[in-house]
Design a protein around this motif. Structure first.
Motif, PDB file in Angstrom:
ATOM      1  N   SER A 103      37.547  71.384  98.703  1.00 37.39           N
ATOM      2  CA  SER A 103      37.378  72.800  99.046  1.00 37.39           C
ATOM      3  C   SER A 103      38.738  73.453  99.235  1.00 37.39           C
ATOM      4  O   SER A 103      39.720  72.793  99.581  1.00 37.39           O
ATOM      5  N   TYR A 113      35.848  78.301  98.642  1.00 34.65           N
ATOM      6  CA  TYR A 113      34.932  77.676  97.687  1.00 34.65           C
ATOM      7  C   TYR A 113      34.986  76.163  97.806  1.00 34.65           C
ATOM      8  O   TYR A 113      35.935  75.594  98.367  1.00 34.65           O
ATOM      9  N   SER A 114      33.952  75.532  97.296  1.00 33.09           N
ATOM     10  CA  SER A 114      33.946  74.097  97.048  1.00 33.09           C
ATOM     11  C   SER A 114      33.852  73.896  95.544  1.00 33.09           C
ATOM     12  O   SER A 114      33.198  74.687  94.853  1.00 33.09           O
TER      13      SER A 114
END
Length: 282
Positions: A103, A113-114
């Motif tokens: 992430s 985000y991942s």
């Protein structure tokens, strides 16, 4: 689909893989046009700031070993397409394991985000499907509109296996086009996108390879075709000509490349995974 295991299918289903020799997927992925479509997909994928940010941040060998990364990607697609279901599931588990727990925050958008966010996986999937289908049709692979829709629908299996939300995956050519229309406002050229394009088009090669083999001019030809086959809006983002007059020349070049490659014996042209699959299902 993400919870599928070897207990869910028969030995005969395992042998044919997730698509099988009668599928449109086999026809497109076994065709010489696949190599150009793969380059187009990488260049298109780079235009999503967050998806490209994840590749730039976490992809091993992105800048130091681009050939190894390209090879791993090609091997994954080949295994998913032509391997047995058990082989495909092992490849999927390996890739999902590489994504897990990675992430970050993308600096130009500020999005946290991942790497395995479903919408990012869907972007990568859609770029691949659109690119392989578009290039195959322009190269002269005989595909009807129904074949095109069938290919997009077949590839939904690949999307779900890697972790996309089934409800969001396009299952027809029209749905795929509508997806790109929705996502285009999110796209941009970032520093990592420029780096990715440079490494795809002019990858580093050892001096002896450049001097003693035709690798550099051969790759340059493929990369040029990959760039030329991008949608006009994507070419404009890269600062390339987006004129309609260039389209006939690109199509003619694609058809010439395909014809020349098809003249090579299949035992030389086909990758090992495809050769093994043809023997297995014969």
């Amino acid at each position: 689909m993400t919870g599928v295991s070897a207990r869910d299918f028969t030995d005969a289903e395992d042998r044919d893989g997730f698509f099988g020799p009668g599928s449109v997927t086999w026809r497109i992925h076994a065709d010489p046009s696949f190599s150009v479509g793969g380059i187009r997909a990488l260049l298109l994928q780079a235009l999503h700031p967050v998806a490209m940010g994840g590749v730039h941040r976490f992809s091993e060998g992105f800048t130091s070993e681009p050939w190894a990364r390209l090879t791993r990607t090609a091997e994954y697609v080949a295994t998913l397409t032509f391997g047995t279901r058990r082989e495909a599931l092992r490849a999927v588990r390996r890739v999902r394991g590489m994504h897990r727990g990675k992430s970050d925050t993308e600096p130009t958008t500020g999005r946290a985000y991942s790497v395995d966010d479903p919408d990012l996986l869907l972007w990568v999937h859609a770029c691949e499907v659109d690119s392989l289908l578009s290039v195959a049709r322009r190269s002269g692979v005989p595909l009807t509109d129904a074949d095109a829709d069938a290919y997009v629908a077949e590839q939904a299996v690949a999307a779900e296996l890697i972790g996309c939300d089934p409800a969001d995956v396009p299952r027809s050519e029209a749905a795929l086009a509508a997806y790109f229309d929705r996502v285009r406002p999110e796209l941009a050229i970032t520093g990592p996108a420029r780096d990715a394009a440079r490494f795809v088009v002019v990858p580093p090669m050892p001096g002896w390879v450049q001097l003693l083999t035709p690798a550099r001019p051969a790759w340059a030809g493929l990369a040029s075709l990959g760039l030329a086959t991008l949608p006009r809006w994507a070419r404009s983002m890269y600062g390339l000509p987006a004129l309609a007059v260039t389209e006939p020349a690109t199509t003619a070049s694609l058809r010439a490349f395909r014809a020349a490659t098809l003249a090579i014996p299949t035992r030389v042209r086909d990758n090992p995974t495809l050769r093994a699959a043809r023997v297995r299902v014969a």
